[in-house]
Design an enzyme around this catalytic site. Structure first.
Site, PDB file in Angstrom:
ATOM      1  N   ASP A   1       0.120  -2.215   2.813  1.00  0.00           N
ATOM      2  CA  ASP A   1       0.734  -3.446   2.338  1.00  0.00           C
ATOM      3  C   ASP A   1       1.355  -3.265   0.953  1.00  0.00           C
ATOM      4  O   ASP A   1       1.162  -2.243   0.285  1.00  0.00           O
ATOM      5  CB  ASP A   1      -0.317  -4.563   2.275  1.00  0.00           C
TER       6      ASP A   1
ATOM      7  N   TYR B   1     -10.155   5.015   3.785  1.00  0.00           N
ATOM      8  CA  TYR B   1      -9.661   4.289   2.620  1.00  0.00           C
ATOM      9  C   TYR B   1     -10.724   4.300   1.532  1.00  0.00           C
ATOM     10  O   TYR B   1     -11.929   4.384   1.824  1.00  0.00           O
ATOM     11  CB  TYR B   1      -9.363   2.829   2.972  1.00  0.00           C
TER      12      TYR B   1
END
Length: 248
Positions: free
Chosen positions: A52, A110
């Site tokens: 994002d 992540y």
């Protein structure tokens, strides 16, 4: 046609995410323009996943097709000379014609970074959070994630996925001096999933929610009952794993 995997990294602060958009600059757009310039022909790319706006990647992959036999060292040098300073390419590998950066990825990892004190060198790459947090309780809640496979409660509501099932391999916090780092690895991630998990774990760490509350959130599968979404600038895509058999 020959297919190549390109390994890259980027600081996402100045960009509107990975995917190409009409009226905003994206990482994918920069890479496609650079690759097309070097190959002297319009070249489409496919990334291993979409990050994002404001999210970073210390390891990301894309694939592209070309009729040329590329020299990795020469190709990387040319691409890096074109790209801005906050985007870099590291490796180029030939793969089988059906090799796919998105669908062949076995695991994605992540990290989310939280600064516990003001640090001018981390303002774009770590979330400053100076309130007290129960680190042990946050790790107990993170461990609970491994017992579940449906993570609808942490997915953005408007999404086009067919299911919310993810197989988590690890989920834990570690503290390095004045920084907390959340690690999570899964075979796939839902839109907004990691930031929603981090925000909810912060609610546990502040004492707003108990471990029993956290379990209810997981079982109720309702995004509205989970916590807030942590800011994007602390999030990094840090590792994507592929089976060796796809490489030539």
């Amino acid at each position: 046609m020959k297919r190549y995997f390109l390994e890259l990294a980027y600081k996402g602060t100045r960009y509107h995410g990975w995917q190409i958009q009409k009226n905003a600059t994206s990482i994918q757009e920069l890479l496609e323009k650079a690759i097309s310039l070097v190959l002297r022909t319009p070249t489409a790319t496919m990334g291993s996943g979409r990050t994002d706006t404001g999210v970073h990647a210390s390891q990301q992959f894309l694939h592209f097709d070309t009729v040329e036999e590329l020299d990795p060292k020469d190709f990387l040098k040319k691409i890096n000379s074109i790209l801005p300073k906050d985007v870099a390419v590291y490796a180029l590998r030939r793969v089988r014609s059906n090799g796919h950066t998105r669908f062949d990825a076995e695991w994605r990892s992540y990290v989310y970074k939280i600064s516990l004190r003001k640090n001018p060198f981390e303002q774009d790459t770590s979330w400053l959070y100076i309130s007290d947090l129960d680190f042990k309780k946050m790790n107990e809640a993170a461990k609970m994630l491994l017992s579940y496979e449906d993570f609808q409660c942490f997915s953005k509501i408007k999404t086009d996925v067919n299911h919310f099932r993810c197989i988590l391999k690890e989920a834990y916090w570690e503290q390095n001096d004045h920084q907390l780092v959340f690690h999570i690895t899964s075979n796939r991630f839902l839109r907004g999933m990691v930031r929603s998990i981090v925000g909810t774990l912060i609610e546990v760490g502040t004492g707003k929610w108990s471990l029993a509350d956290f379990k209810k959130i997981l079982e109720n599968k309702d995004r509205n009952q989970a916590g807030f979404s942590a800011p994007p600038h602390g999030l990094f895509l840090c590792k994507v794993t592929y089976p060796e058999k796809i490489f030539i």
